[in-house]
Design a protein around this motif. Sequence first.
Motif, PDB file in Angstrom:
ATOM      1  N   ASP A 112      -3.297   0.535   7.924  1.00 31.73           N
ATOM      2  CA  ASP A 112      -4.080   1.025   6.801  1.00 31.73           C
ATOM      3  C   ASP A 112      -4.284   2.524   7.000  1.00 31.73           C
ATOM      4  O   ASP A 112      -4.549   2.983   8.105  1.00 31.73           O
ATOM      5  CB  ASP A 112      -5.443   0.317   6.757  1.00 31.73           C
ATOM      6  N   GLY A 139      -4.843   8.004   1.980  1.00 36.00           N
ATOM      7  CA  GLY A 139      -3.797   8.742   1.287  1.00 36.00           C
ATOM      8  C   GLY A 139      -4.205  10.167   0.980  1.00 36.00           C
ATOM      9  O   GLY A 139      -5.330  10.593   1.269  1.00 36.00           O
ATOM     10  N   ARG A 161      -5.501   3.200   1.643  1.00 34.53           N
ATOM     11  CA  ARG A 161      -4.429   2.284   1.248  1.00 34.53           C
ATOM     12  C   ARG A 161      -4.515   1.054   2.139  1.00 34.53           C
ATOM     13  O   ARG A 161      -4.409   1.164   3.365  1.00 34.53           O
ATOM     14  CB  ARG A 161      -3.058   2.941   1.415  1.00 34.53           C
ATOM     15  N   LYS A 177      -2.987  -2.598   2.985  1.00 33.37           N
ATOM     16  CA  LYS A 177      -1.739  -3.330   2.801  1.00 33.37           C
ATOM     17  C   LYS A 177      -1.967  -4.753   2.301  1.00 33.37           C
ATOM     18  O   LYS A 177      -2.947  -5.405   2.637  1.00 33.37           O
ATOM     19  CB  LYS A 177      -0.962  -3.377   4.127  1.00 33.37           C
ATOM     20  N   GLU A 231      -3.429  -0.683  -7.657  1.00 36.86           N
ATOM     21  CA  GLU A 231      -2.444  -1.372  -6.833  1.00 36.86           C
ATOM     22  C   GLU A 231      -1.134  -0.593  -6.882  1.00 36.86           C
ATOM     23  O   GLU A 231      -0.720  -0.127  -7.946  1.00 36.86           O
ATOM     24  CB  GLU A 231      -2.230  -2.795  -7.347  1.00 36.86           C
ATOM     25  N   GLU A 232      -0.524  -0.417  -5.713  1.00 31.49           N
ATOM     26  CA  GLU A 232       0.769   0.257  -5.609  1.00 31.49           C
ATOM     27  C   GLU A 232       1.782  -0.775  -5.126  1.00 31.49           C
ATOM     28  O   GLU A 232       2.009  -0.948  -3.929  1.00 31.49           O
ATOM     29  CB  GLU A 232       0.660   1.451  -4.660  1.00 31.49           C
ATOM     30  N   GLN A 281       4.768  -0.140  -2.737  1.00 29.04           N
ATOM     31  CA  GLN A 281       4.390   0.075  -1.336  1.00 29.04           C
ATOM     32  C   GLN A 281       3.657  -1.129  -0.742  1.00 29.04           C
ATOM     33  O   GLN A 281       3.222  -1.091   0.403  1.00 29.04           O
ATOM     34  CB  GLN A 281       3.492   1.314  -1.204  1.00 29.04           C
ATOM     35  N   GLN A 320       0.615  -2.427  -1.441  1.00 33.32           N
ATOM     36  CA  GLN A 320      -0.709  -2.038  -0.995  1.00 33.32           C
ATOM     37  C   GLN A 320      -1.654  -1.836  -2.175  1.00 33.32           C
ATOM     38  O   GLN A 320      -1.229  -1.671  -3.325  1.00 33.32           O
ATOM     39  CB  GLN A 320      -0.646  -0.743  -0.176  1.00 33.32           C
ATOM     40  N   VAL A 342      -5.162   0.362  -3.524  1.00 37.22           N
ATOM     41  CA  VAL A 342      -5.874   1.631  -3.355  1.00 37.22           C
ATOM     42  C   VAL A 342      -7.365   1.327  -3.382  1.00 37.22           C
ATOM     43  O   VAL A 342      -7.860   0.681  -4.305  1.00 37.22           O
ATOM     44  CB  VAL A 342      -5.512   2.620  -4.486  1.00 37.22           C
TER      45      VAL A 342
END
Length: 288
Positions: free
Chosen positions: A66, A69, A75, A77, A123-124, A127, A129, A131
């Motif tokens: 983790d 950013g 971030r 996971k 949410e990304e 990646q 993960q 946010v």
Amino acid sequence: MGWLSDAATAERDWLRSETLRAFEFDGVRVPLVDAQRGIRKPADAVAALSIRTVYRPEGAARPYEDAVGPDGRLRYKWRGTDPEHPENKALRAAMKAELPLIWFFGVGPGDYKPIYPVYIDAEESLQHQFVVAIDEVQRDSISDAADEHVRRYLRVERNQRVHQRVFRSTVMRAYETRCAVCSLRHGDLLDAAHIVEDRHDLGVASVRNGLALCKIHHAAFDANILGIRPDLVVQIRADLLEEVDGPMLQYGLKERHDERLMVLPSLKREQPDASLLELSYERFRAAS
């Protein structure tokens, strides 16, 4: 969260995992952390209750890395890579409902510093993960019209707030909430001091760059009145040794000259880094 606030003390603002798993709400046991998983969702709940970052000894890797950013937000996971994993869905549900969560950050084996409220902001997926906004203020986006210097300052300042809270808990746990120089035990009178200041390239918020110091010894250390040699021996600036004043100068400072630190972490890997002490001691000698 109210129970966590009541459980924290000046001497100990972190909690054992056993205590967190034994939590009860209205007479029903509701563990706040899961023994095996980083994301905790009670069986009868739709959304997650907490996230956890396990303790990492110096130099060791975590199962999930983790990280904060460039925008200052955490971030966190996914569990695995399946977006439909129940734990990932539980965090997504918390995000959609804008529910507050608790972030338990490991500051020692089985010891966790609770940080709350935190919120899943986005949410990304690429990646794998989420946010996470690490406080209420961080949820408010910085205006696009704001000066870039202001935006950068706010990102750094927010990042530091979390790092300093975790740093303090980690250092106090390692030193058993006692001043390294005089062994004072009162948490309200203790600080987690950086050996090398955090604005220095090597001034990371790591337990090996930390000392538990009472407020008098912390101020003396920062003012180069008190230095600590790499062999862990305290030095007091020469002109202070010649000065005659009250009992604090005599007993609190002068009598610590040429004495070893009274308190050190029991684990060698958590004791002060000699190379960082050397940098700090060079600054002390230059000021003397």
